[in-house]
Write a protein that holds these residues in place. Sequence first.
Motif, PDB file in Angstrom:
ATOM      1  N   ASP A   1      -3.031   3.513   1.059  1.00 30.71           N
ATOM      2  CA  ASP A   1      -4.434   3.113   1.157  1.00 30.71           C
ATOM      3  C   ASP A   1      -4.601   1.714   0.570  1.00 30.71           C
ATOM      4  O   ASP A   1      -4.548   1.523  -0.646  1.00 30.71           O
ATOM      5  CB  ASP A   1      -5.286   4.143   0.384  1.00 30.71           C
ATOM      6  CG  ASP A   1      -6.759   3.828   0.447  1.00 30.71           C
ATOM      7  OD1 ASP A   1      -7.126   2.765   1.004  1.00 30.71           O
ATOM      8  OD2 ASP A   1      -7.553   4.636  -0.080  1.00 30.71           O
TER       9      ASP A   1
ATOM     10  N   LYS B   1       0.828  -1.216   0.000  1.00 32.22           N
ATOM     11  CA  LYS B   1       0.000   0.000   0.000  1.00 32.22           C
ATOM     12  C   LYS B   1       0.859   1.261   0.000  1.00 32.22           C
ATOM     13  O   LYS B   1       0.403   2.343  -0.376  1.00 32.22           O
ATOM     14  CB  LYS B   1      -0.992  -0.003   1.167  1.00 32.22           C
ATOM     15  CG  LYS B   1      -0.363   0.221   2.526  1.00 32.22           C
ATOM     16  CD  LYS B   1      -1.411   0.210   3.628  1.00 32.22           C
ATOM     17  CE  LYS B   1      -0.703   0.470   4.959  1.00 32.22           C
ATOM     18  NZ  LYS B   1      -1.418   0.045   6.109  1.00 32.22           N
TER      19      LYS B   1
ATOM     20  N   ASN C   1      -7.083   0.003   0.075  1.00 31.02           N
ATOM     21  CA  ASN C   1      -8.214  -0.126  -0.852  1.00 31.02           C
ATOM     22  C   ASN C   1      -7.840   0.216  -2.291  1.00 31.02           C
ATOM     23  O   ASN C   1      -8.531  -0.164  -3.228  1.00 31.02           O
ATOM     24  CB  ASN C   1      -9.378   0.753  -0.404  1.00 31.02           C
ATOM     25  CG  ASN C   1      -9.893   0.305   0.941  1.00 31.02           C
ATOM     26  OD1 ASN C   1     -10.119  -0.884   1.157  1.00 31.02           O
ATOM     27  ND2 ASN C   1     -10.021   1.245   1.865  1.00 31.02           N
TER      28      ASN C   1
ATOM     29  N   THR D   1      -6.441  -6.246  -6.222  1.00 33.35           N
ATOM     30  CA  THR D   1      -6.680  -7.481  -5.468  1.00 33.35           C
ATOM     31  C   THR D   1      -6.148  -8.700  -6.210  1.00 33.35           C
ATOM     32  O   THR D   1      -6.091  -9.782  -5.663  1.00 33.35           O
ATOM     33  CB  THR D   1      -8.187  -7.681  -5.216  1.00 33.35           C
ATOM     34  OG1 THR D   1      -8.846  -7.660  -6.496  1.00 33.35           O
ATOM     35  CG2 THR D   1      -8.749  -6.575  -4.335  1.00 33.35           C
TER      36      THR D   1
END
Length: 238
Positions: free
Chosen positions: A166, A160, A168, A172
């Motif tokens: 982050d 990250k 998010n 993935t």
Amino acid sequence: MKVIITKNYDDLSKEAFKVMKDVLDEKGNAVLGLATGSSPEGLYAQMVEDHKKNGTSYQDVVTYNLDEYVGIDRNDPQSYYTFMNDHLFKDIDINPENTHVPYGDTAEDAKKYDDAVKGVDIQLLGIGRNGHIGFNEPGTPFDERTHIVELTESTRDANKRFFDNDINKVPTKAISQGIGTVMDAKKVLLIANGADKADAVKAMIEGPVDVNCPASVLQNHPDCVVIIDEAAASKLSQ
Ligand code: F6R
């Protein structure tokens, strides 16, 4: 497995460069397996410096990278394709057509890349905090070929830092050479630095050869050099 322990990251990069240079000197048209991440940045800087100072040529060299995120554009600043151009390719005389970074999100894309990766003379690797190599997370079968992987929370958390801190924003999924693909290389050079790699390094070198630590498979490789700094070596028993 030959293990070299260096005082710090700078020395590690210089030692790694010597190993890489030996391969290049022996074979002008060497096939290099390359990695991204923080670990190889110093080595790539050494290669660029040597190219500029000593004229070591990469004109006939061919490269195959280990992996790439799925779902981000090739030219995105965080793509591994961009990383390789920024840290190495743009500063050496390599023919862009000879450089290969996997791309795609289907089993077919993965198979096509796997079929292309041939005759790697030296495969450069970093190691994840969970022992991953490439994006082969713990549990990946040792005979797996290039495939699409679901990234673990641990890996996304570690990466990250490249995505505004982050998790998010971290993709993935990734496309990654499999352990079987990596193990086909004639020589493997793994580099690791820093205390956060100490557990993974210990499991790789002193632990059982087990899918829970993907890098432990390298104990079975006939020509593997591991170069680590003192911090990464700090949990080794000898
Ligand atoms: C990168 C790769 C990964 C990294 C590993 C360590 O192409 O395949 O396995 O080598 O995650 O990353 P750094 O060097 O950033 O600590």
